[in-house]
Design an enzyme around this catalytic site. Sequence first.
Site, PDB file in Angstrom:
ATOM      1  N   GLY A 141     -21.822   4.760 -49.591  1.00 38.39           N
ATOM      2  CA  GLY A 141     -21.696   4.486 -51.017  1.00 38.39           C
ATOM      3  C   GLY A 141     -22.938   3.818 -51.573  1.00 38.39           C
TER       4      GLY A 141
ATOM      5  CB  ALA B  13     -12.968   3.029 -46.943  1.00 37.54           C
ATOM      6  CB  ALA B  14     -12.480   8.124 -44.781  1.00 39.95           C
TER       7      ALA B  14
ATOM      8  CB  SER C 101     -15.766  12.557 -45.598  1.00 38.46           C
ATOM      9  OG  SER C 101     -16.987  12.268 -46.258  1.00 38.46           O
TER      10      SER C 101
ATOM     11  CE1 TYR D 152     -12.544  13.586 -43.700  1.00 38.91           C
ATOM     12  CE2 TYR D 152     -12.423  15.949 -44.110  1.00 38.91           C
ATOM     13  CZ  TYR D 152     -12.346  14.644 -44.568  1.00 38.91           C
ATOM     14  OH  TYR D 152     -12.043  14.398 -45.889  1.00 38.91           O
TER      15      TYR D 152
ATOM     16  CG  PHE E 201      -7.893  22.478 -51.991  1.00 36.70           C
ATOM     17  CD1 PHE E 201      -7.792  23.665 -51.295  1.00 36.70           C
ATOM     18  CD2 PHE E 201      -6.799  21.622 -51.974  1.00 36.70           C
ATOM     19  CE1 PHE E 201      -6.617  24.022 -50.622  1.00 36.70           C
ATOM     20  CE2 PHE E 201      -5.619  21.952 -51.314  1.00 36.70           C
ATOM     21  CZ  PHE E 201      -5.538  23.162 -50.642  1.00 36.70           C
TER      22      PHE E 201
ATOM     23  NE  ARG F 116     -13.749  27.695 -48.513  1.00 32.95           N
ATOM     24  CZ  ARG F 116     -13.547  28.846 -47.848  1.00 32.95           C
ATOM     25  NH1 ARG F 116     -12.900  29.837 -48.455  1.00 32.95           N
ATOM     26  NH2 ARG F 116     -13.968  28.992 -46.614  1.00 32.95           N
TER      27      ARG F 116
ATOM     28  NE  ARG G 186     -20.362  27.777 -43.399  1.00 24.93           N
ATOM     29  CZ  ARG G 186     -20.397  26.922 -44.404  1.00 24.93           C
ATOM     30  NH1 ARG G 186     -21.275  25.945 -44.397  1.00 24.93           N
ATOM     31  NH2 ARG G 186     -19.547  27.036 -45.407  1.00 24.93           N
TER      32      ARG G 186
ATOM     33  N   GLY H 276     -14.855  29.866 -38.244  1.00 31.37           N
ATOM     34  CA  GLY H 276     -13.770  29.079 -38.810  1.00 31.37           C
ATOM     35  C   GLY H 276     -13.707  29.039 -40.317  1.00 31.37           C
TER      36      GLY H 276
END
Length: 320
Positions: free
Chosen positions: A36, A72-73, A75, A139, A167, A217, A277, A279
């Site tokens: 951040g 908070a993570a 990612s 993740y 998403f 997407r 790519r 997956g």
Amino acid sequence: MKVLVTGGAGYVGSVCAAHLIEAGHEVTVLDDLSTGHRDAVPDGAAFVEGRVQDVAAKVLAGAGYEAVLHFAASSLVGESVHVPEKYWDNNVGGAIALLAAMREAGVGRLVFSSTAATYGEPESSPIVEDAPARPTNPYGASKLAVDHMITSEATAHGLAAVSLRYFNVAGAYGRYGERHTTETHLIPLVLQAAAGRRDSVSIFGDDYPTPDGTCVRDYIHVADLAEAHLLALTGAQPGRHLVCNLGNGAGFSVKEVIETVRRVTGREFTAVTAPRRAGDPAVLVASSERARRELGWTPTRTDLDRIVADAWAFAQNGTA
């Protein structure tokens, strides 16, 4: 309402913190600034620098907080594959510490920043919340583990909780926008090419079973996302863990994004077709019907031109 926003100096967290302040809530941002930015903490918010595991209990103890928004993570999907221990420590370990601190301090309301990565490669689209959760990377697995923890906490201790599974978030809100040291998201990558800061942009596969052969997407404007968090904050019910997908319900292909960036910016740049790519599903589009029904949420900034224009304005000027 007095609210703690963990990760509130990051992209989504800062926009949500700004919306909370505008709505009249009292906000404290807790962030270790590993990804951040201090200048992204909104004016009017108190700020505590530190890791959730280290300081959440001290911050919450006896301070009268009524709710937590937890962003908070770590990612980065690719990084999670190579350094999974970081994701179990930061994402799961942080959530364990936060839930314990909330329980001890009597804070009974939580909105959790979850992810569509919990679904892995879905069997059908649009994706509903009842779709099998089969994450394909640490993740997504770490976020799913936290969702399970929250369900247990709501059942055992009456926590009022909502998990929002995003998403593809894009756009900007005023002086709050996307600034990642390691950028992996399509729209900012294409904008970098438009700005001349990247030689080209890659299209990973053009032979998918989609109208133009490229992946489709679902893109959601970050301000629409923030509004969903405020609705979740007030709509959370004691003893219940509600999980909602957030998207605009429409998909845009990689080629559509590239052409939209060219149109909005007026810039030409090179797009290079590369191999698929592993997956990458052909289509990932959210069903947000549950969020509409349960929270009363309806996204209003669903036009791709608007999303790209706001992101471009921020990339150029630092505001949208």
